[in-house]
Write a protein that holds these residues in place. Structure first.
Motif, short mmCIF file in Angstrom:
data_model
loop_
_atom_site.label_atom_id
_atom_site.label_comp_id
_atom_site.label_asym_id
_atom_site.label_seq_id
_atom_site.Cartn_x
_atom_site.Cartn_y
_atom_site.Cartn_z
N GLY A 263 0.82 -1.21 0.00
CA GLY A 263 0.00 0.00 0.00
C GLY A 263 0.86 1.26 0.00
O GLY A 263 0.60 2.20 -0.76
N GLU A 264 1.89 1.26 0.83
CA GLU A 264 2.79 2.44 0.90
C GLU A 264 3.47 2.68 -0.45
O GLU A 264 3.58 3.81 -0.92
CB GLU A 264 3.87 2.22 1.96
CG GLU A 264 3.39 2.34 3.38
CD GLU A 264 4.45 1.87 4.40
OE1 GLU A 264 4.06 1.60 5.54
OE2 GLU A 264 5.64 1.75 4.02
N GLU A 265 3.94 1.58 -1.04
CA GLU A 265 4.66 1.72 -2.32
C GLU A 265 3.71 2.22 -3.42
O GLU A 265 4.10 3.02 -4.27
CB GLU A 265 5.30 0.39 -2.74
CG GLU A 265 6.35 -0.14 -1.76
CD GLU A 265 7.58 0.75 -1.59
OE1 GLU A 265 7.81 1.66 -2.42
OE2 GLU A 265 8.30 0.57 -0.59
N ALA A 266 2.45 1.78 -3.37
CA ALA A 266 1.48 2.25 -4.37
C ALA A 266 1.24 3.75 -4.22
O ALA A 266 1.17 4.49 -5.22
CB ALA A 266 0.17 1.48 -4.22
N VAL A 267 1.15 4.20 -2.97
CA VAL A 267 0.97 5.64 -2.73
C VAL A 267 2.19 6.41 -3.25
O VAL A 267 2.06 7.47 -3.86
CB VAL A 267 0.74 5.91 -1.22
CG1 VAL A 267 0.83 7.40 -0.92
CG2 VAL A 267 -0.61 5.36 -0.79
N GLU A 268 3.38 5.83 -3.04
CA GLU A 268 4.60 6.51 -3.52
C GLU A 268 4.60 6.63 -5.05
O GLU A 268 5.08 7.62 -5.59
CB GLU A 268 5.85 5.78 -3.00
CG GLU A 268 6.08 6.06 -1.52
CD GLU A 268 7.21 5.25 -0.89
OE1 GLU A 268 8.08 4.75 -1.63
OE2 GLU A 268 7.22 5.12 0.34
N VAL A 269 4.06 5.64 -5.74
CA VAL A 269 3.96 5.74 -7.21
C VAL A 269 3.02 6.90 -7.56
O VAL A 269 3.33 7.73 -8.43
CB VAL A 269 3.41 4.43 -7.84
CG1 VAL A 269 3.14 4.64 -9.34
CG2 VAL A 269 4.39 3.29 -7.63
N ALA A 270 1.89 6.98 -6.86
CA ALA A 270 0.91 8.03 -7.16
C ALA A 270 1.49 9.41 -6.90
O ALA A 270 1.33 10.34 -7.72
CB ALA A 270 -0.36 7.80 -6.33
N VAL A 271 2.19 9.55 -5.78
CA VAL A 271 2.79 10.85 -5.44
C VAL A 271 3.83 11.23 -6.50
O VAL A 271 3.86 12.36 -6.99
CB VAL A 271 3.42 10.82 -4.03
CG1 VAL A 271 4.27 12.05 -3.77
CG2 VAL A 271 2.33 10.68 -2.97
N ALA A 272 4.66 10.26 -6.88
CA ALA A 272 5.68 10.52 -7.90
C ALA A 272 5.04 10.95 -9.21
O ALA A 272 5.51 11.87 -9.89
CB ALA A 272 6.55 9.27 -8.10
N ALA A 273 3.93 10.29 -9.56
CA ALA A 273 3.25 10.61 -10.83
C ALA A 273 2.74 12.05 -10.83
O ALA A 273 2.72 12.71 -11.88
CB ALA A 273 2.09 9.64 -11.05
N LEU A 274 2.36 12.53 -9.65
CA LEU A 274 1.78 13.87 -9.58
C LEU A 274 2.81 14.97 -9.50
O LEU A 274 2.54 16.10 -9.90
CB LEU A 274 0.84 13.96 -8.36
CG LEU A 274 -0.40 13.07 -8.46
CD1 LEU A 274 -1.23 13.16 -7.19
CD2 LEU A 274 -1.25 13.45 -9.67
#
Ligand code: PRT
Length: 94
Positions: free
Chosen positions: A42-53
């Motif tokens: 879950g944390e890693e998925a959030v990190e992908v989303a933050v990076a994308a933004l």
């Protein structure tokens, strides 16, 4: 470079877990239990989303690689494999 590396990585993950070497991050992560591995995914998925933004393409690629690695560890912890996911994707193909 294709995603054959995912199959290779899955093999490395299986070996590290079977070897039970505490120096292996994979083994330590696996040993922390399914809830902890799931939380990490879950944390890693959030990190992908933050990076994308806000963090640019290189960070997205790096965070996506972290996510795929941790997802493979989670699948293995659940007795599932990349083949199970690929089979589902095949079934969805139109
Ligand atoms: N692909 C990966 C991989 N991606 C990410 N990580 C690790 O995942 C960890 C989590 O990173 P974070 O950014 O969340 O930082 P952190 O705060 O250190 O993490 P936590 O302590 O909170 O879990 C880091 O320690 C990374 O090194 C990985 N560790 C291992 N692999 C592969 O797994 C193989 C086996 O590794 P070992 O088990 O360490 O031998 C390696 O050869 C690689 O191919």
């Amino acid at each position: 470079m294709t995603c054959q590396v995912l199959e290779k990585l899955e093999g490395v993950i299986r070996r590290r877990i079977a070897e039970g070497n505490p120096q292996s991050y994979t083994y330590r992560l696996y040993s922390s239990g399914i809830p902890a591995v799931a939380r990490k995914v879950g944390e890693e998925a959030v990190e992908v989303a933050v990076a994308a933004l806000s963090e640019g393409r290189e960070r997205v690629v790096a965070e996506a690689a972290d996510l795929l690695y941790h997802l493979l560890v989670l699948l293995n912890s659940l007795g599932l494999s990349l083949a199970d996911v690929c089979g589902e994707l095949e079934r969805r193909m139109k």
